[in-house]
Design a protein around this motif. Structure first.
Motif, mmCIF file in Angstrom:
data_model
loop_
_atom_site.group_PDB
_atom_site.id
_atom_site.type_symbol
_atom_site.label_atom_id
_atom_site.label_comp_id
_atom_site.label_asym_id
_atom_site.label_seq_id
_atom_site.Cartn_x
_atom_site.Cartn_y
_atom_site.Cartn_z
ATOM 1 N N ALA A 48 -9.263 1.510 -13.452
ATOM 2 C CA ALA A 48 -9.733 0.578 -12.420
ATOM 3 C C ALA A 48 -8.751 0.518 -11.251
ATOM 4 O O ALA A 48 -8.926 -0.277 -10.330
ATOM 5 N N MET A 49 -7.714 1.360 -11.299
ATOM 6 C CA MET A 49 -6.702 1.349 -10.240
ATOM 7 C C MET A 49 -6.753 2.630 -9.409
ATOM 8 O O MET A 49 -7.448 3.579 -9.742
ATOM 9 N N SER A 50 -5.983 2.628 -8.307
ATOM 10 C CA SER A 50 -6.001 3.771 -7.393
ATOM 11 C C SER A 50 -5.075 4.883 -7.880
ATOM 12 O O SER A 50 -4.348 4.722 -8.853
ATOM 13 N N ALA A 51 -5.069 5.975 -7.145
ATOM 14 C CA ALA A 51 -4.342 7.182 -7.558
ATOM 15 C C ALA A 51 -2.822 7.056 -7.460
ATOM 16 O O ALA A 51 -2.106 7.975 -7.838
ATOM 17 N N ARG A 52 -2.327 5.902 -6.988
ATOM 18 C CA ARG A 52 -0.863 5.764 -6.884
ATOM 19 C C ARG A 52 -0.209 5.372 -8.209
ATOM 20 O O ARG A 52 0.979 5.070 -8.259
ATOM 21 N N VAL A 53 -0.995 5.327 -9.256
ATOM 22 C CA VAL A 53 -0.500 4.906 -10.566
ATOM 23 C C VAL A 53 0.049 6.083 -11.369
ATOM 24 O O VAL A 53 -0.565 7.141 -11.435
ATOM 25 N N THR A 54 1.224 5.874 -11.951
ATOM 26 C CA THR A 54 1.757 6.842 -12.913
ATOM 27 C C THR A 54 1.945 6.082 -14.220
ATOM 28 O O THR A 54 1.920 4.850 -14.234
ATOM 29 N N ALA A 106 0.840 -1.205 0.000
ATOM 30 C CA ALA A 106 0.000 0.000 0.000
ATOM 31 C C ALA A 106 0.871 1.251 0.000
ATOM 32 O O ALA A 106 1.892 1.320 0.685
ATOM 33 N N GLY A 107 0.483 2.224 -0.772
ATOM 34 C CA GLY A 107 1.179 3.511 -0.769
ATOM 35 C C GLY A 107 2.351 3.585 -1.724
ATOM 36 O O GLY A 107 2.822 4.679 -2.040
ATOM 37 N N GLU A 108 2.850 2.442 -2.187
ATOM 38 C CA GLU A 108 3.978 2.491 -3.113
ATOM 39 C C GLU A 108 3.487 2.746 -4.533
ATOM 40 O O GLU A 108 2.510 2.158 -4.983
ATOM 41 N N ARG A 119 11.859 2.349 -9.511
ATOM 42 C CA ARG A 119 10.395 2.329 -9.577
ATOM 43 C C ARG A 119 9.851 0.915 -9.781
ATOM 44 O O ARG A 119 10.511 0.066 -10.368
ATOM 45 N N HIS A 120 8.628 0.710 -9.299
ATOM 46 C CA HIS A 120 7.905 -0.523 -9.609
ATOM 47 C C HIS A 120 7.292 -0.334 -10.993
ATOM 48 O O HIS A 120 6.403 0.500 -11.160
ATOM 49 N N VAL A 121 7.776 -1.113 -11.960
ATOM 50 C CA VAL A 121 7.334 -0.922 -13.346
ATOM 51 C C VAL A 121 6.517 -2.123 -13.821
ATOM 52 O O VAL A 121 6.880 -3.273 -13.550
ATOM 53 N N ILE A 122 5.439 -1.847 -14.516
ATOM 54 C CA ILE A 122 4.660 -2.911 -15.172
ATOM 55 C C ILE A 122 4.508 -2.559 -16.645
ATOM 56 O O ILE A 122 3.995 -1.488 -16.987
ATOM 57 N N ILE A 123 4.973 -3.456 -17.500
ATOM 58 C CA ILE A 123 4.780 -3.299 -18.942
ATOM 59 C C ILE A 123 3.336 -3.703 -19.258
ATOM 60 O O ILE A 123 2.883 -4.756 -18.804
ATOM 61 N N VAL A 124 2.631 -2.891 -20.022
ATOM 62 C CA VAL A 124 1.233 -3.193 -20.375
ATOM 63 C C VAL A 124 1.146 -3.394 -21.889
ATOM 64 O O VAL A 124 1.269 -2.455 -22.672
ATOM 65 N N VAL A 182 3.963 1.098 -17.971
ATOM 66 C CA VAL A 182 4.530 1.446 -19.276
ATOM 67 C C VAL A 182 3.662 0.812 -20.358
ATOM 68 O O VAL A 182 3.676 -0.401 -20.566
ATOM 69 N N GLY A 183 2.870 1.626 -21.017
ATOM 70 C CA GLY A 183 1.983 1.144 -22.069
ATOM 71 C C GLY A 183 2.746 1.008 -23.382
ATOM 72 O O GLY A 183 3.526 1.881 -23.740
ATOM 73 N N VAL A 184 2.508 -0.113 -24.058
ATOM 74 C CA VAL A 184 3.188 -0.360 -25.323
ATOM 75 C C VAL A 184 2.260 0.049 -26.475
ATOM 76 O O VAL A 184 1.215 -0.561 -26.691
ATOM 77 N N LEU A 185 2.675 1.095 -27.162
ATOM 78 C CA LEU A 185 1.890 1.623 -28.290
ATOM 79 C C LEU A 185 2.167 0.807 -29.538
ATOM 80 O O LEU A 185 3.249 0.274 -29.686
ATOM 81 N N LYS A 186 1.187 0.738 -30.467
ATOM 82 C CA LYS A 186 -0.095 1.356 -30.205
ATOM 83 C C LYS A 186 -1.074 0.386 -29.564
ATOM 84 O O LYS A 186 -2.035 0.788 -28.929
ATOM 85 N N GLY A 187 -0.866 -0.896 -29.782
ATOM 86 C CA GLY A 187 -1.854 -1.908 -29.409
ATOM 87 C C GLY A 187 -2.298 -1.901 -27.959
ATOM 88 O O GLY A 187 -3.427 -2.254 -27.653
ATOM 89 N N GLY A 188 -1.404 -1.485 -27.038
ATOM 90 C CA GLY A 188 -1.734 -1.569 -25.617
ATOM 91 C C GLY A 188 -2.557 -0.409 -25.083
ATOM 92 O O GLY A 188 -2.928 -0.404 -23.903
ATOM 93 N N PHE A 189 -2.891 0.569 -25.929
ATOM 94 C CA PHE A 189 -3.473 1.806 -25.374
ATOM 95 C C PHE A 189 -4.882 1.644 -24.809
ATOM 96 O O PHE A 189 -5.226 2.287 -23.813
ATOM 97 N N VAL A 190 -5.688 0.769 -25.370
ATOM 98 C CA VAL A 190 -7.063 0.609 -24.876
ATOM 99 C C VAL A 190 -7.044 -0.153 -23.546
ATOM 100 O O VAL A 190 -7.687 0.241 -22.569
ATOM 101 N N PHE A 191 -6.284 -1.228 -23.506
ATOM 102 C CA PHE A 191 -6.121 -2.023 -22.282
ATOM 103 C C PHE A 191 -5.574 -1.125 -21.172
ATOM 104 O O PHE A 191 -6.073 -1.124 -20.037
ATOM 105 N N MET A 192 -4.548 -0.349 -21.490
ATOM 106 C CA MET A 192 -3.934 0.570 -20.523
ATOM 107 C C MET A 192 -4.973 1.546 -19.972
ATOM 108 O O MET A 192 -5.054 1.775 -18.762
#
Ligand code: IMP
Ligand code: MG
Length: 171
Positions: A50-56, A27-29, A88-93, A34-44
């Motif tokens: 659907a996520m909390s405000a801690r997302v960049t 919590a709090g982190e 940073r905690h990174v997630i490729i989307v 990281v959205g992969v264009l172009k295909g990942g933009f809708v999923f992203m």
């Protein structure tokens, strides 16, 4: 075009993935997607809402398919990230993992930027097409070896705007 996964089912699964991701990080982190264009933009777009405000978030663009339904196996960087990933905690989307070549390339270059953690979320996976063994931490749906479009995925830049996933029959 036949509908493979309808919009309501996608939306429900994306919300589940968002909840799973939220649970997996302390919590709090901050979580940097990281959205992969172009295909990942809708999923992203649906995932982050659907996520909390801690997302960049940031975006990277690569190209692996040159207007065809067959992978060339070649990955080209078209647009790099705007900010660094160190600590940073990174997630490729990504939209889909097919042969795994694109994702392997992305994981390698992003891991070299010293993130605190690196994970991957893919809406779709076609395991039967895999050429390289690549780790996907969050998978929306596993599908058969069919060329699909919609929800970000294209055929020659078309159909990205469909709210559902459909099979392109004559691709
Ligand atoms: P890979 O490098 O073979 O895993 O391919 C990944 C990329 O190919 C994805 O990010 C998509 O852009 C594209 N791709 C793979 N399969 C499909 C498909 O069924 N429809 C649309 N694009 C696809
Ligand atoms: Mg893609």
């Amino acid at each position: 075009m036949d509908i493979l996964i309808d919009s309501e089912i996608i939306q429900a699964r994306v919300r589940e993935l968002a909840a799973e991701i939220e649970r997996d990080y302390p919590a709090g982190e901050e979580i940097h997607l990281v959205g992969v264009l172009k295909g990942g933009f809708v999923f992203m777009a649906d995932l982050v809402r659907a996520m909390s405000a801690r997302v960049t978030m940031d975006f990277i663009a690569v190209s692996s398919y040159a207007q065809s339904t067959r992978s060339s196996g070649e990955v080209r960087m078209l647009k790099d990230l705007d900010s660094g990933l160190e600590g940073r905690h990174v997630i490729i989307v990504e939209d889909i993992v097919d042969t795994g070549l694109t994702l392997t390339y992305l994981q390698d270059i992003l891991r070299a930027r010293s993130p605190r953690s690196l994970k991957t979320a893919c809406l779709l996976s076609k395991p039967s097409r895999r050429l390289v063994d690549v780790t996907v931490d969050y998978t929306g749906f596993t599908i058969e070896d069919k060329f699909v479009v919609g929800y970000g995925l294209d055929y020659a830049e078309k159909y990205r705007n469909l709210a559902y996933i459909a099979v392109l029959n004559n691709g």
